[in-house]
Design a protein around this motif. Sequence first.
Motif, PDB file in Angstrom:
ATOM      1  N   LEU A   3       0.305  -5.635  -5.887  1.00 50.95           N
ATOM      2  CA  LEU A   3       0.696  -4.279  -5.499  1.00 50.95           C
ATOM      3  C   LEU A   3       2.200  -4.205  -5.286  1.00 50.95           C
ATOM      4  N   ALA A  12      -2.752   0.079  -1.262  1.00 48.96           N
ATOM      5  CA  ALA A  12      -3.898  -0.668  -0.731  1.00 48.96           C
ATOM      6  C   ALA A  12      -4.976   0.277  -0.219  1.00 48.96           C
ATOM      7  N   ILE A  69      -8.145  -6.966  -2.973  1.00 44.25           N
ATOM      8  CA  ILE A  69      -6.862  -6.270  -3.049  1.00 44.25           C
ATOM      9  C   ILE A  69      -5.765  -7.319  -2.975  1.00 44.25           C
ATOM     10  N   ASP A  70      -5.027  -7.475  -4.048  1.00 47.94           N
ATOM     11  CA  ASP A  70      -3.949  -8.470  -4.122  1.00 47.94           C
ATOM     12  C   ASP A  70      -2.642  -7.769  -3.777  1.00 47.94           C
ATOM     13  N   SER A  71      -2.155  -7.973  -2.561  1.00 49.17           N
ATOM     14  CA  SER A  71      -0.952  -7.262  -2.121  1.00 49.17           C
ATOM     15  C   SER A  71       0.285  -7.713  -2.901  1.00 49.17           C
ATOM     16  N   CYS A  83     -14.254  -5.595   1.682  1.00 50.41           N
ATOM     17  CA  CYS A  83     -13.010  -5.549   0.923  1.00 50.41           C
ATOM     18  C   CYS A  83     -12.060  -6.583   1.531  1.00 50.41           C
ATOM     19  N   GLN A 112      -6.948   1.602  -3.031  1.00 50.01           N
ATOM     20  CA  GLN A 112      -7.943   0.667  -3.548  1.00 50.01           C
ATOM     21  C   GLN A 112      -9.126   0.523  -2.588  1.00 50.01           C
ATOM     22  N   MET A 113      -8.877   0.618  -1.289  1.00 52.77           N
ATOM     23  CA  MET A 113      -9.973   0.583  -0.322  1.00 52.77           C
ATOM     24  C   MET A 113     -10.898   1.774  -0.516  1.00 52.77           C
ATOM     25  N   MET A 127      -8.214  -7.953   1.702  1.00 55.56           N
ATOM     26  CA  MET A 127      -6.813  -7.695   1.413  1.00 55.56           C
ATOM     27  C   MET A 127      -6.059  -9.016   1.506  1.00 55.56           C
TER      28      MET A 127
END
Length: 546
Positions: free
Chosen positions: A376, A437, A371-373, A452, A440-441, A454
């Motif tokens: 996002l 996020a 997960i690329d914050s 996962c 996506q989780m 982040m």
Amino acid sequence: MAVFRSGVLVLTSPLSALSRQIVPILTSASRIVEDTLYVHLQPGLCLSGPAQPKPTYIPATKEVYNLVTKLYSSANTCSHLDVRVLLTNIRNRSKSPQSPCSVQNLSHPPEVVLTDFHTSDGGQYNPVKQRLERYATSCYSCRPNLMSVLLYPDYEVADESEISEDPSASQALESYSDAVVGGTFDGLHNAHKILLSASCLLTESRLLIGLSDGDLLESKTLKELIQPYKQRMDKLCQFLVDVKPSLQYEVVPLFDPFGPSITDPALMCIVVSEETWKGGNAVNKKRLENQLLELAVHEIQLVKDPQHTDIEEEKISSSSIRIRLLGTILQPPKKNPHIPSHPYVIGLTGGSGSGKTSIAKRLEKLGAALIDSDKLGHETYSPGGPAYQQVIEEFGSGIVNEDGTINRKVLGSRVFADKEQLKRLTDIVWPAIVTLAKKQMAEAAAQDKAVCVMDAAVLLEAGWEEMVHEVWTAIIPDQEAVTRIMNRDGVSEDAARKRLVNQLSNSERVAKSNVVLCTVWEPEITQQQVQKAWNLLQERIKQSKL
């Protein structure tokens, strides 16, 4: 055979014979004791006679000094053991040892007593074992129900006829009423114990210890992982009181290379390592300038570390130990019942230029959902995004491009120089990022992803550690970060440094992290760290399911 957390090893063989037996004896003991092993030299102690065994006293000689050094050097082969050689029965030239009538209060009371005493007696009620247990309880603060073990069947006894006699072995060590030694003493490894034990053998009354802090730590490798001053001081004092309780210890913070060593008139000796002997000479130069007597300089040889890697020092050192901490759990994760157990979420953070993104990509290749914050964040700003309209309403239409997108540079110029404005923006954007996020989780869980990651530079600032199981942090020295930012973004050194100043420091991040990684070395080294961290993570996840 049962395994015990703490034990005391009473060595009764002649000192000259023990020198050849140390490794097999420690190896045998390491199978029985898993944490703290006290070693007491009691050559000639008899456990088979009818009389109660009495402690033996030995002079502080070159032979004793060399044997203590060899014990600690050999202890590196038993890395799980905290070996502590008791010096209570060793007499220097002007000081008597601890009273034979007193029971020594050890910080880790022994659960088992071991010995190399040789006897032909056997049977379940071996009288030697009974005498050994009575002897141990009369000397040390042992646990109730003390057990005893005879180690002699586990190694070959040295043939005394083959032992060469060193004519200088019996030479008494010089001793001094007051001595001084200094260092960082981070992790308190076996080389530290050699340095401190030598200091104790040379000291008759008071040992002054300068404990490095402040600016003296700035140049240390992985300084962020150095234990806090109080923790280092407590461990240092505990060790010293264990090995030689009869001495007076004075621990002082050291903020410069000299400290009280150049002002204390009572000092007579300074103990240095092979690489810091120049510091001892510098101390004497300062003392002469202060019209004080020069100190005797006692030099300790460095101890080589046979397990060192290419990026570690050849000697046993605190920096090498800190390097080995990378990728491991520094503090246990906090259990949060509000976070779903699947997938297991890692919050990966780090300052600008830290290599965080490269670590995230490596973890993705190992099988983690990423997960690329930052992406996002861009998504929240995009037309139709969850924060798009609210940001425009808050900061005006002047931030909008002709194509309807938000001009991030214009917006950034307004908020990053004004903390109040920045907070207004993050209050809008961060909750929107959290929503995306979590989505996506949930998708990762549906895909049955076990882990996962982040990737979030502002993970800690935003309070997002509350939505992850563990916090992992990437760090590099500030100067390396400045160089990377300049090369990557084409900005001046001053601009790069200002960027770092406006972020959390490495130390602040590490204090809130479970795992720390460092990308200052070659990419292969980073890969090894990530693989190590990943493997240990899999073990933790497996254990959590049991």
